[in-house]
Design an enzyme around this catalytic site. Structure first.
Site, PDB file in Angstrom:
ATOM      1  N   TRP A   1       7.441   6.685   0.468  1.00  0.00           N
ATOM      2  CA  TRP A   1       7.135   6.829  -0.951  1.00  0.00           C
ATOM      3  C   TRP A   1       6.840   8.270  -1.326  1.00  0.00           C
ATOM      4  CZ3 TRP A   1       9.252   3.516  -3.820  1.00  0.00           C
ATOM      5  CH2 TRP A   1       9.367   2.187  -3.417  1.00  0.00           C
TER       6      TRP A   1
ATOM      7  N   ASP B   1      -0.456   8.639  -6.029  1.00  0.00           N
ATOM      8  CA  ASP B   1       0.265   7.373  -6.162  1.00  0.00           C
ATOM      9  C   ASP B   1      -0.557   6.316  -5.432  1.00  0.00           C
ATOM     10  OD1 ASP B   1       1.924   5.182  -6.004  1.00  0.00           O
ATOM     11  OD2 ASP B   1       3.587   6.213  -5.022  1.00  0.00           O
TER      12      ASP B   1
ATOM     13  N   LYS C   1       1.803  -4.794  -6.679  1.00  0.00           N
ATOM     14  CA  LYS C   1       1.185  -5.098  -5.386  1.00  0.00           C
ATOM     15  C   LYS C   1      -0.173  -5.769  -5.599  1.00  0.00           C
ATOM     16  CE  LYS C   1       4.497  -2.226  -3.818  1.00  0.00           C
ATOM     17  NZ  LYS C   1       5.171  -1.064  -4.369  1.00  0.00           N
TER      18      LYS C   1
HETATM   19  C1  PLP Z   1       6.080  -0.049  -4.523  1.00  0.00           C
HETATM   20  C2  PLP Z   1       5.740   1.371  -4.514  1.00  0.00           C
HETATM   21  C3  PLP Z   1       6.352   2.287  -5.398  1.00  0.00           C
HETATM   22  C4  PLP Z   1       7.471   1.900  -6.330  1.00  0.00           C
HETATM   23  O1  PLP Z   1       7.057   1.140  -7.388  1.00  0.00           O
HETATM   24  P1  PLP Z   1       8.105   0.725  -8.531  1.00  0.00           P
HETATM   25  O2  PLP Z   1       7.245  -0.030  -9.475  1.00  0.00           O
HETATM   26  O3  PLP Z   1       9.148  -0.124  -7.875  1.00  0.00           O
HETATM   27  O4  PLP Z   1       8.669   1.946  -9.109  1.00  0.00           O
HETATM   28  C5  PLP Z   1       5.933   3.597  -5.365  1.00  0.00           C
HETATM   29  N1  PLP Z   1       4.972   4.007  -4.524  1.00  0.00           N
HETATM   30  C6  PLP Z   1       4.368   3.159  -3.656  1.00  0.00           C
HETATM   31  C7  PLP Z   1       3.298   3.672  -2.751  1.00  0.00           C
HETATM   32  C8  PLP Z   1       4.737   1.817  -3.637  1.00  0.00           C
HETATM   33  O5  PLP Z   1       4.129   0.974  -2.779  1.00  0.00           O
END
Ligand code: PLP
Length: 362
Positions: free
Chosen positions: A103, A172, A196
């Site tokens: 990521w 993030d 999540k």
């Molecule tokens: C799932 C995830 C993303 C991507 O999320 P989207 O909503 O599909 O854009 C980005 N960063 C992390 C750490 C993730 O677990």
């Protein structure tokens, strides 16, 4: 009664059953209105209340200080990979990125289009099995922000100690959102997708420091500007009505459970159940992640060989323990145990792992 399995999916992922049932009960007709919430104007009284409640509960549960804006934006976390540098970077300033895995690499790939970025720490050399220590971070001059990924969803690697640096952090938090308290003073901006820990996919929950919003770039299209969304309280265009509605319900569920402290303790306890099975298996199960960086959300582990791994996945599936296959880029097994995964689901997996080892010696 619907059948509910133990779903260890990495995202979209298990949501509280109570929330799904409540949404189902009021889906066709929302609170005596004669229509569904997803059929009515987002400017009407019903949605207005849903929207305001979701913002208020977010602030309350995550203990967000007044100096931060709360924004509901579309495009998931991925859109933030671009939106952050578009708004925050300009000539003469650069951003450092901690490359902790898939990521973080994604965030860097997009940021390169919008500004001068550099790698403040490279995790590739250790196979992305740990996060950096403070003294390993190389912060350059004129750094506008240091971007980190609080939990690498694929590698199962988590920052358990927030970096101590003298530049603002941008983070993030997609895969460990609202699973622990955060020290807001360290951050300029925090973002993450809902799917999540907090709801359906398609929306990012973003926190931006108000002083940062005031100083963002203005030479970009309106949807890309934090300031536009802040001024319109995330109602600049039609907001993602359904994700916001479910987010509100999940926050209520969190609050009824006892809030962030209870969620944080449960996350520790649930992940410890699995790590202790791994650690007491005489090497039958192994976790590649350095101990201090083990994720409380995504527990990754290997078995002695590929055949046993395939057999493990086959038998766990048959036992209604679903989606334990690791990400295709790394293989192995991964149990994603987000906030809504009940302890009974984790216990069932722990017991299955012990029994599987007894019945299938390496
Ligand atoms: C799932 C995830 C993303 C991507 O999320 P989207 O909503 O599909 O854009 C980005 N960063 C992390 C750490 C993730 O677990």
């Amino acid at each position: 009664m619907s059948r509910r399995v133990n779903n260890f999916s990495a995202g979209p992922s298990t949501l509280p059953q109570q929330v799904l049932e409540e949404a189902q009960a009021e889906f066709v007709e929302y609170q005596g209105s004669g229509m569904s919430l997803i059929e009515m104007s987002h400017r009407g009284n019903h949605f207005d209340e849903v929207h305001r409640d979701a913002i208020e509960m977010t602030r309350q549960i995550f203990r967000v200080p007044d100096c931060f804006e709360v924004l509901f934006l579309q495009g998931g976390a991925t859109f933030q990979f671009s939106m952050v540098p578009m708004n925050l970077l300009r000539a003469g300033k650069r951003a450092g990125y901690v490359n902790s895995g898939s990521w973080a690499t994604g965030a860097m790939t997009d940021a390169k289009f919008y500004g001068d970025i550099y790698t403040a720490w490279e995790g590739k050399d250790c196979g992305y099995t740990r996060m950096p220590q403070d003294d390993e971070l190389e912060i350059q001059s004129d750094t506008r922000y240091l971007h980190i990924t609080s939990n690498e969803t694929i590698g199962g690697v988590q920052f358990t100690h927030w970096p101590d640096v003298d530049v603002p952090l941008v983070c993030d938090m997609s895969s460990d959102y609202m699973s622990r308290a955060i020290p807001w003073e360290k951050f300029d901006l925090v973002y993450g997708g809902l799917q999540k820990n907090l709801g359906p996919s398609g929306m990012a929950l973003v926190f931006v420091r108000k002083s940062v919003v005031e100083d963002c770039n203005t030479d970009i299209g309106r949807y890309m500007r934090y300031a536009v969304h802040a001024e319109k309280n995330s109602m600049f265009n039609t907001p993602p009505v359904f994700p916001i509605y479910i987010l509100g319900k999940i926050l209520k569920w969190m609050s009824e459970k006892g809030g962030l402290d209870v969620i944080e303790r449960e996350a520790q306890e649930k992940s410890n159940l699995l790590y202790s099975v791994i650690d007491s298996s005489d090497g039958y199960y192994s976790c590649p992640v350095e101990r201090r960086c083990r994720s409380t959300m995504n527990v990754v582990f290997r078995l002695p060989n590929d055949n046993l791994e395939a057999e493990f996945l086959k038998q766990s599936d048959a036992a209604d323990l679903l989606n334990l296959k690791g990400h295709r880029s790394v293989g192995g097994c991964r149990a994603s145990i987000y906030n809504a995964m009940p302890r009974t689901g984790v216990t069932a997996l722990a017991e299955f792992m012990v029994a599987f080892r007894d019945n299938n010696p390496g």
